[in-house]
Design an enzyme around this catalytic site. Structure first.
Site, PDB file in Angstrom:
ATOM      1  CG  ASP A 204     -11.663  -7.521  46.109  1.00  0.00           C
ATOM      2  OD1 ASP A 204     -12.472  -6.581  46.114  1.00  0.00           O
ATOM      3  OD2 ASP A 204     -10.769  -7.651  46.965  1.00  0.00           O
ATOM      4  CG  ASP A 206     -13.364  -6.543  49.592  1.00  0.00           C
ATOM      5  OD1 ASP A 206     -12.245  -7.050  49.622  1.00  0.00           O
ATOM      6  OD2 ASP A 206     -13.691  -5.655  48.747  1.00  0.00           O
ATOM      7  CG  ASP A 309      -9.851  -9.939  49.742  1.00  0.00           C
ATOM      8  OD1 ASP A 309      -9.169 -10.911  49.353  1.00  0.00           O
ATOM      9  OD2 ASP A 309      -9.552  -8.754  49.499  1.00  0.00           O
TER      10      ASP A 309
HETATM   11  P1  8DG Z   1     -12.358  -2.653  44.547  1.00  0.00           P
HETATM   12  O1  8DG Z   1     -12.140  -3.998  45.157  1.00  0.00           O
HETATM   13  O2  8DG Z   1     -13.750  -2.449  44.080  1.00  0.00           O
HETATM   14  O3  8DG Z   1     -11.372  -2.353  43.489  1.00  0.00           O
HETATM   15  O4  8DG Z   1     -12.136  -1.548  45.672  1.00  0.00           O
HETATM   16  P2  8DG Z   1     -12.145  -1.740  47.229  1.00  0.00           P
HETATM   17  O5  8DG Z   1     -13.111  -2.799  47.635  1.00  0.00           O
HETATM   18  O6  8DG Z   1     -12.296  -0.409  47.840  1.00  0.00           O
HETATM   19  O7  8DG Z   1     -10.654  -2.182  47.507  1.00  0.00           O
HETATM   20  P3  8DG Z   1     -10.057  -3.481  48.201  1.00  0.00           P
HETATM   21  O8  8DG Z   1      -8.636  -3.562  47.744  1.00  0.00           O
HETATM   22  O9  8DG Z   1     -10.876  -4.685  48.003  1.00  0.00           O
HETATM   23  O10 8DG Z   1     -10.011  -3.094  49.729  1.00  0.00           O
HETATM   24  C1  8DG Z   1     -11.179  -2.952  50.510  1.00  0.00           C
HETATM   25  C2  8DG Z   1     -10.838  -2.362  51.839  1.00  0.00           C
HETATM   26  O11 8DG Z   1     -10.119  -3.292  52.596  1.00  0.00           O
HETATM   27  C3  8DG Z   1      -9.957  -1.122  51.722  1.00  0.00           C
HETATM   28  O12 8DG Z   1     -10.475  -0.108  52.510  1.00  0.00           O
HETATM   29  C4  8DG Z   1      -8.663  -1.498  52.286  1.00  0.00           C
HETATM   30  C5  8DG Z   1      -9.019  -2.649  53.179  1.00  0.00           C
HETATM   31  N1  8DG Z   1      -7.933  -3.584  53.345  1.00  0.00           N
HETATM   32  C6  8DG Z   1      -7.225  -4.326  52.430  1.00  0.00           C
HETATM   33  N2  8DG Z   1      -6.279  -5.037  53.052  1.00  0.00           N
HETATM   34  C7  8DG Z   1      -6.413  -4.753  54.346  1.00  0.00           C
HETATM   35  C8  8DG Z   1      -5.757  -5.177  55.489  1.00  0.00           C
HETATM   36  O13 8DG Z   1      -4.840  -5.972  55.443  1.00  0.00           O
HETATM   37  N3  8DG Z   1      -6.209  -4.667  56.670  1.00  0.00           N
HETATM   38  C9  8DG Z   1      -7.252  -3.782  56.744  1.00  0.00           C
HETATM   39  N4  8DG Z   1      -7.637  -3.320  57.934  1.00  0.00           N
HETATM   40  N5  8DG Z   1      -7.877  -3.373  55.672  1.00  0.00           N
HETATM   41  C10 8DG Z   1      -7.457  -3.834  54.514  1.00  0.00           C
HETATM   42  O14 8DG Z   1      -7.443  -4.318  51.238  1.00  0.00           O
HETATM   43 MN    MN Z   2     -12.806  -4.803  47.055  1.00  0.00          MN
HETATM   44 MN    MN Z   3     -10.275  -6.753  48.789  1.00  0.00          MN
END
Ligand code: 8DG
Ligand code: MN
Ligand code: MN
Length: 385
Positions: A204, A206, A309
């Site tokens: 995704d 972020d 996100d």
């Molecule tokens: P990717 O998308 O490339 O596969 O990997 P990523 O970017 O590292 O994973 P991600 O699932 O998009 O998560 C990004 C960061 O956000 C990860 O460190 C965890 C954090 N995160 C969530 N949900 C929540 C939440 O509800 N609260 C907080 N504080 N952090 C969160 O994914």
């Molecule tokens: Mn991500």
């Molecule tokens: Mn994410």
């Protein structure tokens, strides 16, 4: 102490947040199998076991060279008996029988396919598996009752399981920036998650959004979402408002890793330029002919679905939120464990509470946060634990 031997500093550093973990490392041939076992443990809701495999893999990612023999591992932290057995097998035979049979197992494959649907967690996937379902198509064919999120997840299954490229992330960045600047001039937008850590692809994109004037960010998300919707850029969105102030979690009990910021889990409709498509395929036939019902087709135009996100934080919490949303997930978990176990502090994406001093510690940057935690600063590109 062993004279004349290069002992990597890693041996005394058992928390991933004490180490530098680059994105590219030398031991994927070991870490990838260990992470299969970690994932499989998650599918069985065995969190302790899953974390143990993830920590083992993470230590190997931080090594300066490829492991060639078992005795190179003897001083390393976090390597449990089970992980060592798997590593030994791979070093001797090239593969681990346990890992390969896991990979081939019907349960692992089904759980992977079912949890690969946006909005489907391990609990739900496991229930479906026990009911005999194996893939997203089975959900469609058996007429399962799905939430709105899961419906979107099934509909866009193929796109959402196609890695998002850095280039696509940059196009989305431009769009988000335009949206935010249009509804709140002066807002600050940063790319977080894997792309901030230097990843080339992600599942995704972020973003974290704030405004230097505290309070100006309140109720910002609905405005951003409306702007995006007016432009026809959203295929799905679910906005949650900020609930930090009304939360009763208390300083010493941060609500696991879930935070309470105003946020939006969304699916963007990303236009693809002709250059991105296969030039030999005419746009009208691009991806056409699909009859499996998992994806609405892009007939005529060419676009794809991308998970995005969005998180909004007050300026006073921006450093905490930046650190919390940059990841990796294991790095975040280890930071919180370090804070609690080694420092008597409680860290969340909103705040850092020092139990000894019985007060919150302020921070305006990630650097200050690492300093409060008594850790050497680790830049995002080396948080790939
Ligand atoms: P990717 O998308 O490339 O596969 O990997 P990523 O970017 O590292 O994973 P991600 O699932 O998009 O998560 C990004 C960061 O956000 C990860 O460190 C965890 C954090 N995160 C969530 N949900 C929540 C939440 O509800 N609260 C907080 N504080 N952090 C969160 O994914
Ligand atoms: Mn991500
Ligand atoms: Mn994410």
């Amino acid at each position: 102490p062993k004279p004349c031997e290069v002992t990597p500093a890693i041996i005394t550093k058992s928390y991933a947040c004490q180490r530098r973990t680059p994105l590219k490392h030398h031991n994927s041939f070991l870490t990838e199998p260990l992470e299969i076992l970690a994932e499989n443990a998650e599918f069985s809701e065995n969190e302790g076991r899953s974390i143990a495999f993830r920590r083992s893999a993470s230590v190997l990612k931080a090594l300066p060279r490829a492991v060639r023999a078992m005795d190179e591992l003897k001083d390393l932290p976090c390597l449990g008996e089970h992980s060592l057995r798997v590593i030994k097998e791979i070093l001797e035979d090239g593969t681990s029988s346990e890992v390969e049979s896991t990979r081939q197992s019907e349960q692992f494959q089904a759980m992977k396919a079912l949890t690969g649907v946006f909005g489907v967690g391990v609990r739900t996937a496991d229930r479906w598996f026990r009911e005999g379902l194996r893939s997203p198509l089975d959900l469609v064919h058996t007429g399962q009752k799905l939430s709105h999120t899961q419906q979107a997840g099934v509909q866009h299954y193929n796109d959402l399981n196609t890695p998002v490229t850095k280039k696509e992330a940059m196009v989305i960045s431009d769009i988000v920036e335009r949206a935010v600047k249009a509804v709140l001039p002066g807002a600050i937008i940063i790319l977080t998650g894997g792309f901030r850590r230097g990843k080339e692809v992600g599942h995704d994109v972020d973003f974290l959004i704030t405004h230097p004037e505290e309070g100006a960010e309140e109720r910002l998300m609905p405005k951003i979402v409306n702007w995006l919707e007016d432009q026809g850029l959203l295929l799905y969105q679910k906005t949650t408002r900020n609930s930090y102030l009304e939360s009763k979690d208390g300083p010493a009990r941060p609500p696991s890793n879930m935070d309470r910021f105003e946020r939006c889990f969304s699916i963007f409709r990303l236009e693809q330029t002709k250059v991105d498509c296969d030039e030999h395929v005419d746009a009208s036939s691009y991806n056409s002919g699909r009859t499996d019902g998992t994806e609405e087709r892009h007939s005529g135009s060419s676009w794809r679905a991308v998970r995005v996100d969005l998180v909004v934080s007050p300026y006073s919490q921006f450093a905490f939120a930046t650190l919390g949303w940059t990841g990796s997930k294991l790095f975040e978990r280890e930071l919180r464990r370090w804070a609690g176990q080694e420092k008597g502090m409680s860290l969340s994406s909103h705040a850092l509470y020092d139990s000894k001093q019985q007060r919150y510690l302020q921070a305006n940057s990630e650097e200050e946060l690492f300093a409060h935690l008594g850790l050497e600063y680790i830049p995002p590109s080396e948080r790939n634990a």
